[in-house]
Motif scaffolding. Structure first.
Motif, PDB file in Angstrom:
ATOM      1  N   LEU A 196       2.876  11.326  -5.141  1.00 33.57           N
ATOM      2  CA  LEU A 196       1.772  10.355  -5.145  1.00 33.57           C
ATOM      3  C   LEU A 196       0.845  10.613  -6.328  1.00 33.57           C
ATOM      4  N   SER A 274      -3.898   5.253   2.247  1.00 31.46           N
ATOM      5  CA  SER A 274      -2.616   5.962   2.311  1.00 31.46           C
ATOM      6  C   SER A 274      -1.918   5.662   3.632  1.00 31.46           C
ATOM      7  N   GLN A 275      -2.702   5.628   4.690  1.00 35.03           N
ATOM      8  CA  GLN A 275      -2.122   5.326   6.007  1.00 35.03           C
ATOM      9  C   GLN A 275      -1.570   3.904   6.046  1.00 35.03           C
ATOM     10  N   ALA A 278       1.632   3.897   4.102  1.00 33.81           N
ATOM     11  CA  ALA A 278       2.701   4.599   4.820  1.00 33.81           C
ATOM     12  C   ALA A 278       3.313   3.711   5.897  1.00 33.81           C
ATOM     13  N   SER A 286       6.338  10.149   5.376  1.00 30.81           N
ATOM     14  CA  SER A 286       4.896  10.335   5.532  1.00 30.81           C
ATOM     15  C   SER A 286       4.314  10.786   4.207  1.00 30.81           C
ATOM     16  N   PHE A 287       3.039  10.528   4.046  1.00 28.90           N
ATOM     17  CA  PHE A 287       2.357  10.914   2.817  1.00 28.90           C
ATOM     18  C   PHE A 287       1.452  12.103   3.113  1.00 28.90           C
ATOM     19  N   CYS A 325       3.430   5.678  -5.511  1.00 26.28           N
ATOM     20  CA  CYS A 325       4.585   6.544  -5.192  1.00 26.28           C
ATOM     21  C   CYS A 325       5.575   6.475  -6.336  1.00 26.28           C
ATOM     22  N   VAL A 355       5.616  12.836  -0.791  1.00 26.72           N
ATOM     23  CA  VAL A 355       6.206  12.034   0.274  1.00 26.72           C
ATOM     24  C   VAL A 355       7.218  12.905   1.012  1.00 26.72           C
ATOM     25  N   ARG A 360       5.783   7.524   9.129  1.00 25.63           N
ATOM     26  CA  ARG A 360       4.961   6.494   8.472  1.00 25.63           C
ATOM     27  C   ARG A 360       3.470   6.701   8.716  1.00 25.63           C
ATOM     28  N   THR A 361       3.031   7.933   8.548  1.00 25.39           N
ATOM     29  CA  THR A 361       1.606   8.230   8.627  1.00 25.39           C
ATOM     30  C   THR A 361       1.188   8.905   7.319  1.00 25.39           C
ATOM     31  N   ALA A 362      -0.092   9.197   7.219  1.00 24.82           N
ATOM     32  CA  ALA A 362      -0.600   9.902   6.044  1.00 24.82           C
ATOM     33  C   ALA A 362      -1.663  10.890   6.484  1.00 24.82           C
ATOM     34  N   ARG A 363      -1.762  12.009   5.773  1.00 32.95           N
ATOM     35  CA  ARG A 363      -2.802  12.986   6.109  1.00 32.95           C
ATOM     36  C   ARG A 363      -3.221  13.734   4.840  1.00 32.95           C
TER      37      ARG A 363
END
Lengths: 396, 396
Positions: A196, A274-275, A278, A286-287, A325, A355, A360-363
């Motif tokens: 990213l 980001s979420q 994703a 996920s990111f 990405c 990645v 399919r989430t981001a944190r």
């Protein structure tokens, strides 16, 4: 004419609705037109003093927010209409720069789709009825000029729009382009192993607030231990410059370096966007964000003020950078290329995350590395907070 | 990439501007952000009580207002982008109908160009921060539903938009279509001998104001000698219905009957829009208006109130009819065809004027014939004022 005849049926349905709901309203004395000072297009009125809850507005209840622009297949030979709109209230004091920022912010939604061209722009404007006419006549042309200059820099032009009178100033616009399929990049193809990249530093919300707190002793007292007035002024100038910078070069480089997906960072902060990005991915990814490039001193102000959530990625940005990405082997080349002098001064990019396989989430990791981004023209290295680095070559 | 490189130069120019104008403002303590309650995206604020000057806003200082939509030639095979935006404040009390009117009003600018299709719509919305949340949650979905239903009736859909919080409610949108050259009619080809046709009665501004005056004894006293409360209510319903009716069928018939030019009647009234249309003509023509179809009783209210200038053609309309230049032999057929039941109920048109040799101006004759247009469902003939006729077959 078949379509026109079909419309007739709709007209009848409407007549039924009008008859049934003609005097609808919660209570008999309630008037929808009470929620405007423009009574019946003609009256004069008094705007009552009202508390303002300054929230970022929710997205449309029933409209998707998946993509930054809508993409509409057209009736003509494989072409698509890509279109976006955005408007907001002044957040910097310079009317010319405010116009530029509003335009950059609208165009950014096209750029997030990898689109570099724009066929047309419309401007949306309200002038404030509380501003003396003389002042209005100075300010409004400057905002319009800023908007138009930024549009011109984007290779497009403003051909129309709408202006109204409102209690508050509003500025925004509509950007539209008709594209062949290879001109845009759908934001859904991230793969495990991608990297990213972010193309503007974070912290615009903190910067514009801190700048307003220069005139607010109560607020200023909470942050003056961590920042000087000069640093706030520098950070504000840097934020203003960044917000007014078009993401167009980044959009072009998305094609050069084979970007798999992108979005732009605005009201939901880097974590929220980001979420959103994703969620739209076709692959199970996920990111994970490791690095936060932030305008110098803004992380410290965010902490000291107890607001914003800048280090948690929830601080709103305006006209923020693209989060892109890219295949791992291309990301460093992207970051290096965008700084090339052939694109002019002031373009930057940082690798901020990776990645992974996921749902399919981001944190953001527990202790992200804060990259203090020095305002241009600054030579002194600011005091780095604990987990910070003033380097622009972070490790992951 | 050539375009992207060129942008870089623009970026440098901007940097210079930013450096020079960074702290611009009429006086040091002046803040542009003071003209919004949304301070720095995050603060709370108090909106001061301010007098509201309820004027129709001026058009963009530097943008042409010649055409109802902008027409942008595209890079792709002879196609053009036709696009328009409009937004305003509530002028009727029913949120659902307000949504329909806002949508009909936006689409009308496409229809005035003879365009019958729309590829995409965006919705522009502000919810009022002075409306209790509970009420907001009832009202907003109704406005959105009205807007979307009207879009659907227009054969299109709303795919995006922007919502903000504002002291006043705003609703509007953007309509966009990509057209082949034969899909739109440039409004510049009127010839001497043409006839002017209008597709909705005038008087919407008078109707919505009179309806508000029902609750305002001082104002009501000035008009109660010429109109009953029931007549005001009927006229208001009729105005609401007309404003919510799409001009799409009229747009389709512009092609069938070889229209030479058209515009839609909105804020400048029938005279103002006729003058704008006349200015754009390639031939040396003038428009002369003989007949004014007006919602029943509104002419009398306009006279009694001493406001509006409805009989002078200067009363603002919202989502008014199309004013269409047609060859004389086609005009009566147009008026007859649009009433056909195959298009559903409620469509009308009147011959209102002629095209003479002249210097691209427009005027209303000294004593225009007022055609009192009865609200649908009414059977009684209202008292006709002096120079009025309740007929829908005027002579010229």
């Amino acid at each position: 004419m078949a379509e026109v005849a079909a419309t007739g049926a709709g007209g009848e349905a409407m007549a039924a609705v009008a008859a049934g709901e003609g005097s609808l309203g919660p209570v008999p004395s309630w008037r929808l037109t009470g929620f405007s000072g423009m009574k019946g297009l003609e009256e004069t009125a008094q705007e009552a003093g009202l508390p303002v809850r300054a929230e970022l507005s929710p997205p449309f209840p029933t409209l998707g927010i998946g993509m930054d622009s809508c993409v509409i297949p057209l009736r003509h030979g494989g072409l698509s209409l890509v279109q976006t709109t955005d408007f907001f209230y002044p957040l910097v004091e310079d009317p010319y720069m405010m116009g530029r920022i509003a335009c950059a912010n609208v165009l950014s939604d096209l750029y997030a789709m990898g689109v570099t061209e724009c066929d047309n722009m419309l401007m949306l404007l309200s002038v404030s009825q509380s501003m003396p006419e003389e002042e209005r006549e100075k300010i409004t042309p400057l905002m319009i000029k800023g908007f138009r200059d930024a549009a011109e820099e984007g290779g497009t032009a403003v051909t129309g729009g709408q202006t109204v009178v409102n209690p508050w100033i509003i500025i925004g616009g509509v950007a539209t382009v008709v594209c062949q399929p290879n001109e845009f990049i759908l934001p859904d193809s991230a793969v495990v192993g991608d990297v990213l990249v972010l193309t503007k530093p974070l912290g615009t919300q903190v910067a514009v607030n801190a700048h307003q707190w220069l005139d607010n002793p109560e607020r200023w007292n909470k942050i003056k231990m961590v920042v000087s007035r000069e640093e706030v002024e520098l950070g504000y100038q840097e934020a203003m410059f960044n917000m007014a910078t078009l993401n167009r070069i980044a959009a072009g480089l998305m094609h050069t370096f084979n970007a798999h997906a992108a979005t732009d960072i605005t009201g939901f902060g880097i974590l929220g966007h980001s979420q959103n990005l994703a969620k739209q991915q076709r692959n199970e990814v996920s990111f994970v964000i490791h690095n936060l490039p932030i305008i110098a001193k803004m992380a410290a102000i965010s902490k000291a003020s107890g607001r914003f959530g800048l280090l948690q990625g929830t601080s709103a940005e305006t006209s923020g950078g693209l989060l892109i990405c890219l295949p791992r082997e291309q990301a460093a080349r992207f970051c290096s290329e965008i700084k090339s002098s052939k694109y002019g001064e002031g373009h930057q990019a940082w690798i901020v995350g990776i990645v992974e396989k996921g749902n399919r989430t981001a944190r953001i990791i527990d202790k992200p590395r804060v990259i203090e981004v020095l305002p241009r023209g600054t030579t002194a290295t600011p005091l780095a907070p604990e987990n910070s680095s003033a380097s622009s070559e972070p490790s992951l």
